[in-house]
Design an enzyme around this catalytic site. Structure first.
Site, short mmCIF file in Angstrom:
data_model
loop_
_atom_site.label_atom_id
_atom_site.label_comp_id
_atom_site.label_asym_id
_atom_site.label_seq_id
_atom_site.Cartn_x
_atom_site.Cartn_y
_atom_site.Cartn_z
N ILE A 117 0.84 -1.20 0.00
CA ILE A 117 0.00 0.00 0.00
C ILE A 117 0.87 1.25 0.00
CG2 ILE A 117 -1.71 1.30 1.31
CD1 ILE A 117 -2.79 -1.44 2.29
N ASP A 153 11.60 2.51 5.91
CA ASP A 153 11.15 1.12 5.94
C ASP A 153 12.38 0.25 6.07
OD1 ASP A 153 10.33 -1.50 5.33
OD2 ASP A 153 8.70 -0.79 4.07
N ASP A 183 -8.14 7.56 9.76
CA ASP A 183 -9.19 6.60 9.37
C ASP A 183 -9.26 5.46 10.36
OD1 ASP A 183 -11.17 5.54 7.53
OD2 ASP A 183 -9.68 4.04 6.98
N GLU A 186 -11.71 0.93 18.44
CA GLU A 186 -12.77 1.02 17.43
C GLU A 186 -13.93 0.12 17.83
OE1 GLU A 186 -11.22 0.25 13.53
OE2 GLU A 186 -9.86 1.98 13.57
N HIS A 215 -12.88 4.08 9.52
CA HIS A 215 -12.17 2.93 8.96
C HIS A 215 -12.73 2.57 7.57
CE1 HIS A 215 -9.56 -0.65 10.41
NE2 HIS A 215 -9.45 -0.49 9.11
N GLY A 229 -10.88 2.63 4.76
CA GLY A 229 -9.77 2.37 3.83
C GLY A 229 -10.10 1.40 2.71
#
Length: 530
Positions: free
Chosen positions: A154, A173, A258, A263, A281, A283
């Site tokens: 992603i 990363d 998001d 949650e 959420h 996405g």
């Protein structure tokens, strides 16, 4: 008799048709996903169960699933599936990890635009009959520095889209190779440099012990004043309380979230603050993504039920039923060897060579190779499995090779890993003893015999008198109980290593105390899936 599949959540007609086209008898009953008793009463007749998020595949449900062979989730998350219980029942659990990548990446870009131009607040103001043109002064994205934390599937798409927007993209990363960075058009940086330079920061990493609160109060303080933060990955990556304080002080100019620590998010510290964009959420919430994962799940299940082909399985290696009984301990050994390397290596791993010696060379080395790579990558991404790990490793530029050779030395067979980073070379070897349990037999070329357990401690030091005594006494002083202990050395006065099996996880305070002695070059708590 044709295999039978139950679809207990909403899947598209096209996905149902794929089952039919592959000779699968399919019942589309989405109402069962919300009725656990009715689902339990019906499940015994089916070989496969296709679900989304509403259906809960519990241990109790699996007790009624007398014929069930595979559960497949249309999507990446499998929190609604009891995977250990499914494994005990011999039920394969699949997901579709790549079906919503574009949708999630696009949502991150959309959120970046929204927070850059304060679109939600401007829209609400205009709907209220106000005309506050001067109140909503935004910023351009062109020529701004975008810091991407996590440049995998992603994150890589986000980098590509940001390059199209003429942004300057930098990425942090640990698994990003230079070759991969060049391919996706980003500059590799360390985290502190990204924090200091980025005008926008977007996160695309899984939630692990290493990434939890990666944007902590301390790290948010290192960011450029006026930074804008976007999180469409996982709740818990950003310390919401610290973010709220930074927004109130003006250090952070805006945020777009998001995902949240808890949650459904009913009460977050960032709620109600100016220039904070929040979505529930969303996405993966596009019609295209939902269709893609539905079609993929139908294809995967059909292939398995018709031919035994296994794709994106979360709880088994890609081996035949005949191989599985023999392969099991060796697959676990391969995973543990990879996990050791992944946990002790902080740098980008450029090359991995796997040697299959003797008996190990006669097994399904493709599955063993996948287990090694999964073990390496799970140290930073627990969502990786044996199917997805080789794909992700290749995308990130990790070069993997394998060698097979006749039996040599004292063992009928063993597996050895040799890995190379920019600065370091590491090696480890292991075998399976007659009791079926994996053992580490060599680390850094030093011969050992270490039983592999869930909680372990790896230390290295210069071979001098008293150090091992100090290690044992300090572990005792901190309440750490030793289950097993193995040591080895290169030569007298040379490098020495110790592998300690513990009854419980090593406490952080114990690790800190060992490091403070300055006696040990490395102090690494390790956790293995045994």
């Amino acid at each position: 008799m044709a295999p039978k599949v139950l679809v207990s959540d909403a899947l598209s007609p096209a996905a149902v048709q794929i089952f039919k086209d592959n000779g699968i008898e399919v019942d589309f009953r989405p109402e069962l996903g919300k009725d656990k008793d009715a689902l339990a009463a019906a499940i015994g007749a089916y070989d496969g169960l296709a679900i989304r998020s509403a259906t809960k595949v519990t241990e109790k449900l699996l007790e009624s699933a007398t014929n069930l062979k595979v559960v497949a989730r249309a999507g990446i998350g499998v929190d609604n599936v009891d995977i250990p219980a499914a494994s005990k029942k011999g039920v394969i659990v699949m997901n579709t990890p790549f079906g919503n990548m574009i949708t999630t990446a696009e949502h991150a870009i959309a959120m970046m635009f929204a927070v850059a131009r304060q679109l939600p607040e401007a829209s609400a103001s205009t709907h209220a009959g106000k005309w506050e043109k001067s109140k909503f002064m935004g910023v351009e994205l062109t020529n701004k520095v975008l810091g991407v934390i996590g440049a995998g599937n992603i994150g890589g798409i986000v980098c590509d889209r940001a390059n199209g927007l003429k942004m300057k993209v930098i990425a942090y990363d640990p698994f990003l190779s230079q070759e991969r960075a060049d391919k996706i058009g980003v500059t590799k940086v360390e985290l502190d440099e990204l924090l200091a330079k980025a005008d926008f920061i977007t996160l695309h990493v899984p939630l692990t012990d290493k990434t939890r609160n990666i944007l902590s109060a301390e790290n948010i303080a290192k960011t450029k004043k006026g930074v804008r933060i976007i999180n469409c990955a996982r709740g818990g990556l950003v310390d919401e309380a610290a973010l709220a304080e930074a927004l109130k002080s003006g250090h952070v100019a805006g945020a777009a979230l998001d995902v949240f620590e808890v949650e459904p998010a009913k009460d977050s510290p960032v709620f109600g603050l100016p220039n904070v964009v929040c979505t529930p959420h969303l996405g993966a919430s596009t019609s295209e993504a939902q269709e893609n994962v539905a079609l993929q799940v139908a294809e995967q299940m059909s292939a398995y039920l018709n031919s035994g082909e296994v794709t994106n399985a979360l709880n088994m290696p890609s081996v035949t039923a005949e191989e599985a009984k023999i392969m099991g301990p060796w697959v676990k050994l391969a995973e543990n060897l990879g996990s050791f390397i992944g946990q002790v290596t902080d740098e980008v791993i450029e090359t991995v060579n796997i040697t299959f010696n003797g008996y190990a060379s006669e097994l399904n080395t493709k599955a063993l190779e996948a287990a090694v790579i999964a073990g390496i990558m799970q140290a930073s991404n627990p969502d990786v499995n044996m199917v997805s790990a080789p794909v992700i490793a290749k995308e990130r530029g990790m070069k993997i090779s394998k060698t097979t050779e006749d039996a040599t030395g004292s063992f009928d067979g063993y597996i050895k890993l040799d890995i190379q980073t920019v600065e370091k070379y590491r090696t480890i070897a292991g075998t399976v003893f007659s009791d079926g349990k994996p053992r580490f037999i060599q680390i850094k070329g030093i011969t050992i015999d270490a039983e592999v357990g869930e909680h372990m401690l790896y230390t290295t030091n210069t071979d001098t008198p008293g150090i091992l005594g100090k290690l044992g006494s300090m572990l005792g002083e901190h309440g750490e109980n030793i289950a097993n202990f193995t040591l080895g050395r290169e030569k007298a006065g040379g490098e020495a290593i110790a592998v300690t099996l513990l009854d419980t996880p090593l406490k952080a305070s114990t690790a800190d105390a060992l490091k403070e002695t300055k006696l040990f070059r490395q102090v690494r708590p390790l956790v293995f899936n045994v």
